[in-house]
Scaffold this active site. Structure first.
Site, PDB file in Angstrom:
ATOM      1  N   HIS A  57     -29.866 -73.275 -29.916  1.00  0.00           N
ATOM      2  CA  HIS A  57     -28.766 -73.930 -29.186  1.00  0.00           C
ATOM      3  C   HIS A  57     -29.040 -74.065 -27.687  1.00  0.00           C
ATOM      4  CE1 HIS A  57     -27.824 -69.595 -29.277  1.00  0.00           C
ATOM      5  NE2 HIS A  57     -27.358 -69.782 -28.074  1.00  0.00           N
TER       6      HIS A  57
ATOM      7  N   ASP B  59     -22.454 -69.034 -30.491  1.00  0.00           N
ATOM      8  CA  ASP B  59     -22.839 -69.658 -29.220  1.00  0.00           C
ATOM      9  C   ASP B  59     -23.072 -71.164 -29.228  1.00  0.00           C
ATOM     10  OD1 ASP B  59     -22.967 -69.151 -26.541  1.00  0.00           O
ATOM     11  OD2 ASP B  59     -25.096 -68.648 -26.508  1.00  0.00           O
TER      12      ASP B  59
END
Length: 971
Positions: A379, A110
């Site tokens: 993230h 991701d």
């Protein structure tokens, strides 16, 4: 923690509870899990004893597999290598202590783009294979078509094949199951539907639950799945297809997931002859084992990264390099304070075993900051791609940890000095967040780097008549001047010179007639209209130190040029602020948001007039420039404070003298504006830019022209370093937080400092991702100008000196009995500094507190017997990491290997008895670590990597770019 608990309540706790229960119902079922932050919360708070027993069993059977195993799945673009290692180490320590489990595969699906640092870190952690997904859409399509989605990646040019790793890039479907069913208007494969926040639905019926598998649709369901598997099979070289089942926030009700999938898999396998496919549940490890067993020869990829990342022609994910600049800054300051606190505490435990501080409480204080810094590397954390309330959670956790570690450091100083506790003590890691007003205060300064440093620390004071003395009562060079921020207070700059990992104490006294601090005198210049500057003859005035002459143009109040005095090389250099105007209406075209940068046109200059104030003294000159939208404007949104330092005789001022420090003040911006500082030079750079990957290694960034979105697709992350150069001269930028950076013209480098956006994209509005950030940001950048040879010597040490500025703590001396200088001297850390050569960095010196045995057989045995030590933390094991800062061939001297005697390096902490060399996160003995070696043209046979690291007794040779990790035990 509030939001973590909300996510646990809404779905995360249910994922682990129901998955574990479902895995126990069928031997064929499997599951992979990544982030330890959620798993640990479940394990500590929700899991029953039965659940815990089942997790142990499932791990042993290989049906539950932890992949990556860090606290979070960290971002790769804007994170610092130290923080990536920290969050991996935190997660791995827990998994090894609790289960004897060591992750060996990655699942980095991701993060928005892939850094070349990551494959190196995962190789150093003992991983056999790495998996990524988000890379440029056009590049992925090309690799997919040519069956090049899998390769052996040598992320580090210097470590090369020693730390290479097999890497798998997911195909165009990425990590989520394609949900479309050609035979139904309902979705498929997501049988538990979508999680609801903040509460699960009362009736247990979730939105968008997929069509259940029944006898009547079983064949059609199977055909849909097989068709997708076969489509993917054409993109890979082996007959094994990784088919991800799940997506974000899935499996919170595994009891509907597995029974549906069981039916489907059984049916396909019963008819595998006609389908031409057989299927099974698998972990990532199962998949990589199958591919490894095929024994193919793989292509080698060099150290080029996959940044930036675009998903469509007008969707460049380069905005997040700057989004939420304040959070990015605080995350880095917290990380730096943690680094200082760890070595400070380690020295205290080693040297003061009888000290009065409770070590268990101290470890908890450090852990609170370890976890906060680890968590924000997510993230959707430091990237700035979270909603305001999640951002607030990160900030609160960081500030809580920061306060804990400041308190710990202050109490250690008190204990080591046996001072009376009636003095009010508080500490500060921000250069200017605390003032000193009363009489006879002292300042304690700790140098967290294992080098001798000479630098300035800044203290805010209420009086300009000050004297500064060291422990022996000698006067210390200092300069005081009115503060740019609040005219009522003064900034006191103290010249400190300190050895590695040591602290010094300075007393501040109101003027006593003897030796006063130098006074910085201010001259204010008339505001200049820069649009009409060309009409007058040029008038230049110089600001000079031993390294540079900086010329300012009095017609514009802007910098005109900088001369590097040693080579007498002059570079024309000007700076201006510009704004990119962006669109917020999806009906009108591409937008900018937390993730994306989508400018409608070139950047527009923001100011027509510049005000100037020059504050000069014997130690430093500060040039304050204020940028106004026109000559009559009252207020400014932009300011630059440029500081140039002069170093007195007898001090080593090499780094200090070569540093042109700039602090910017930017904001509040207008809506849908992105603010950049553009530095333009007459260097013929051919529009080539260099930026770093995570403060670890440099990447070459040639300007690329695209059909669409060229400006945004030429933005890159700068975590610590960026530079431009011509054949002889280099201009280097060093940062204390991440920024987007680009070279939009020859001789130019621009840094995005701030963004304020709003858009009406439904997904962004629903998730409150509009980045209406009205803050004022104050980032700092150091400029270094010089020949390539000179900047090569300076930039690694300077980047770390900016990252790890000394920690400043304040105290009041108790009134009745000031301490004698002699007593102070004895108790200070001076006597035994820890110092490494300039091409090495002491990356970690800490007491992790883990209770696991470093003998693997023992650790596994004690877990199986159920007698892991539930008792106290282990304070005898010290974690040491040493990093070589240079690449092979980068510098004739600094790129050489370095022989380190660990016994003498650490003699100040006691007598070293045992040193064990470990994998990066500490969980493997390097002598027993055998990673898979994948076949390449260069290595035609497949096998295992054996560690070739041998340390003779206590000496180790550290080669370029190595990061070496040790457990050290003292007598």
């Amino acid at each position: 923690l509030f939001l973590l608990q909300e996510s646990m309540h809404a779905y995360a706790a249910n994922v682990y509870t129901t998955v574990v229960e479902e895995l126990m119902k069928g031997k064929q079922r499997k599951f992979i899990a990544v982030e330890q932050e959620f798993f640990r919360l479940w394990w500590d708070v929700v899991a029953t004893d039965t659940h815990k027993q089942q997790v142990h069993q499932l791990l042993q059977e290989g049906r539950l597999e932890f992949v990556i195993g860090g606290q979070v799945m960290h971002d790769e673009a804007v994170t610092l290598i130290d923080d990536q290692i920290l969050q991996l180490t935190e997660g791995h320590g827990f998994l090894y202590e609790t289960f004897g489990f060591r992750p060996q595969f990655s699942w980095h699906v991701d993060p928005f783009g892939a850094s070349a640092t990551t494959p190196t870190l995962f190789a150093l952690s003992g991983f056999n294979a790495h998996l990524i997904s988000r890379i440029d859409y056009d590049l992925k399509a090309d690799m997919q078509k040519n069956k090049k989605l899998q390769f052996v990646w040598r992320g580090s040019p210097s470590l090369s094949e020693r730390e290479e790793i097999f890497t798998h890039v997911m195909d165009q479907y990425s990590y989520c199951t394609p949900s479309q069913l050609p035979f139904s208007n309902r979705s498929g494969f997501y049988w538990n539907g979508f999680a609801t926040f903040p509460d699960p639905p009362k009736d247990g019926v979730y939105p968008n639950m997929s069509l259940p598998v029944t006898d009547t649709n079983l064949n059609q369901y199977a055909q849909t799945m097989v068709a997708n598997i076969k489509e993917r099979a054409a993109w890979f070289r082996t007959s094994d297809v990784l088919w991800p089942w799940g997506c974000d926030k899935q499996f919170f009700n595994a009891s509907v997931q597995y029974p549906n999938m069981d039916l489907l898999l059984d049916y396909i396998n019963k008819h595998s002859g006609e389908f031409g496919v057989s299927v099974q549940y698998a972990t990532v490890g199962d998949y990589f084992q199958a591919v490894y067993n095929k024994n193919l020869t793989w292509e080698i990829r060099n150290s080029q990264d996959f940044l930036p990342y675009s998903t469509e022609p007008f969707q460049a994910w380069t905005g997040f390099y700057t989004s939420r600049s304040t959070l990015k800054g605080i995350a880095r300051r917290a990380s730096s304070l943690l680094y200082a606190g760890e070595s400070f505490f380690t020295q205290y435990v080693r040297k003061h075993p009888e000290g009065s501080i409770c070590k268990y409480k101290a470890l908890k204080q450090l852990q609170s900051l370890r976890w906060a810094v680890s968590e924000v590397q997510h993230h959707d954390g430091i990237t700035g791609t979270e909603s305001p309330k999640v951002k607030d959670m990160y900030m609160n956790n960081l500030m809580y940890g920061v306060v804990n570690v400041k308190k710990l450091m202050a109490s250690i100083i008190f204990d080591m000095n046996n001072a009376k506790k009636n003095g009010d003590v508080y500490s500060s890691v921000y250069p200017k967040d605390s003032g000193i007003s009363d009489v006879d205060q002292y300042v304690v300064v700790y140098n967290p780097l294992a080098w001798n440093i000479t630098t300035f620390v800044t203290v805010s004071v209420s009086n300009s008549a000050m004297s500064v003395y060291d422990e022996l009562g000698h006067p210390v060079p200092a300069q005081v001047q009115s503060s740019a921020e609040s005219p009522a207070t003064y900034d006191l700059y103290i010249l400190v010179t300190m050895s590695g990992l040591s602290y010094r104490k300075y007393s501040l006294k109101p003027l006593d007639g003897k030796q006063s601090a130098f006074i910085g005198r201010s001259i204010k210049y008339k505001r200049r209209d820069i649009t009409r500057a060309g009409q007058r003859g040029r008038q230049l005035f110089p600001v000079v130190n031993d390294c540079y002459q900086v010329l300012f143009d009095q017609n514009t109040n802007l910098i005109h040029s900088i001369t590097e005095r040693e080579t007498n090389q002059t570079v024309e250099l000007t700076q201006e602020f510009l704004e990119y105007h962006v669109n917020g209406d999806t009906m009108k075209g591409p937008i900018s948001d937390n993730y994306l940068f989508g400018p409608n046109a070139s950047a527009v200059p923001v100011s027509k007039a510049v005000g100037l104030e020059v504050v000069s003294g014997l130690l430093m000159t500060e040039i304050r420039q204020y940028f106004y939208s026109n000559v009559t404007s009252q207020d400014y949104i932009y300011a630059v404070y440029t500081r140039i330092y002069a170093v007195p005789e007898g001090y080593d001022g090499k780094l200090l003298c070569h540093r042109i420090e700039q602090e910017y003040s930017v904001g509040p911006l207008e809506l849908n504006r992105e603010a950049v500082l553009r530095t333009s030079t007459n260097l013929n750079t051919r529009q080539l830019l260099y930026t770093d990957n995570n403060g670890y290694q440099m990447q070459k960034r040639p300007f690329k022209a695209y059909v669409n979105n060229t400006v945004a697709r030429n933005y890159y992350p700068m975590v610590q370093t960026a530079y431009i150069e011509d054949d002889t001269t280099r201009l280097m930028l060093l940062a204390e937080r991440a920024h987007g950076v680009s070279s939009q013209g020859n001789g130019q480098v621009e840094v995005m400092l701030h963004r304020r956006l709003w858009n009406n994209l439904e997904w962004n509005v629903n998730n409150n991702l509009t980045l209406n950030d009205s803050s004022v940001v104050r980032p700092v950048i150091w400029l270094i100008l010089g020949t390539k040879a000179v900047t090569n010597i300076l930039y690694r040490a300077s980047g770390l000196a900016l990252e790890h500025r000394p920690v400043v703590m304040f105290g009041a001396l108790s009134g009745d009995k000031p301490m004698l200088p002699g007593q102070l001297q004895q108790n200070s850390v001076h006597d035994s500094p820890v110092t490494v050569p300039p091409n090495l960095h002491l990356q970690t010196l800490s007491i992790p507190g883990w209770r696991y045995s470093s003998n693997h057989a023992e650790q596994v045995h004690s877990i199986r017997m159920g007698n892991q030590k539930q008792d106290d933390a282990d304070f005898s094991r010290v974690l040491l990491r040493i990093r070589h800062l240079y690449e092979v061939g980068e510098d004739p001297v600094l790129s050489q290997p370095v022989l380190v005697d660990l016994k003498s390096l650490l003699e100040g902490l006691g007598s070293v008895m045992v040193v064990e060399e470990r994998s990066l996160t500490g969980t493997w003995d390097v002598n027993t670590l055998k990673r898979w070696q994948w076949k390449t043209a260069q290595y035609p046979s497949k096998g295992f990597f054996n560690s070739t690291k041998t340390s003779e007794a206590f000496t180790v040779t550290v080669y370029p770019k190595e990061i070496r990790t040790f457990f050290v035990y003292f007598q």
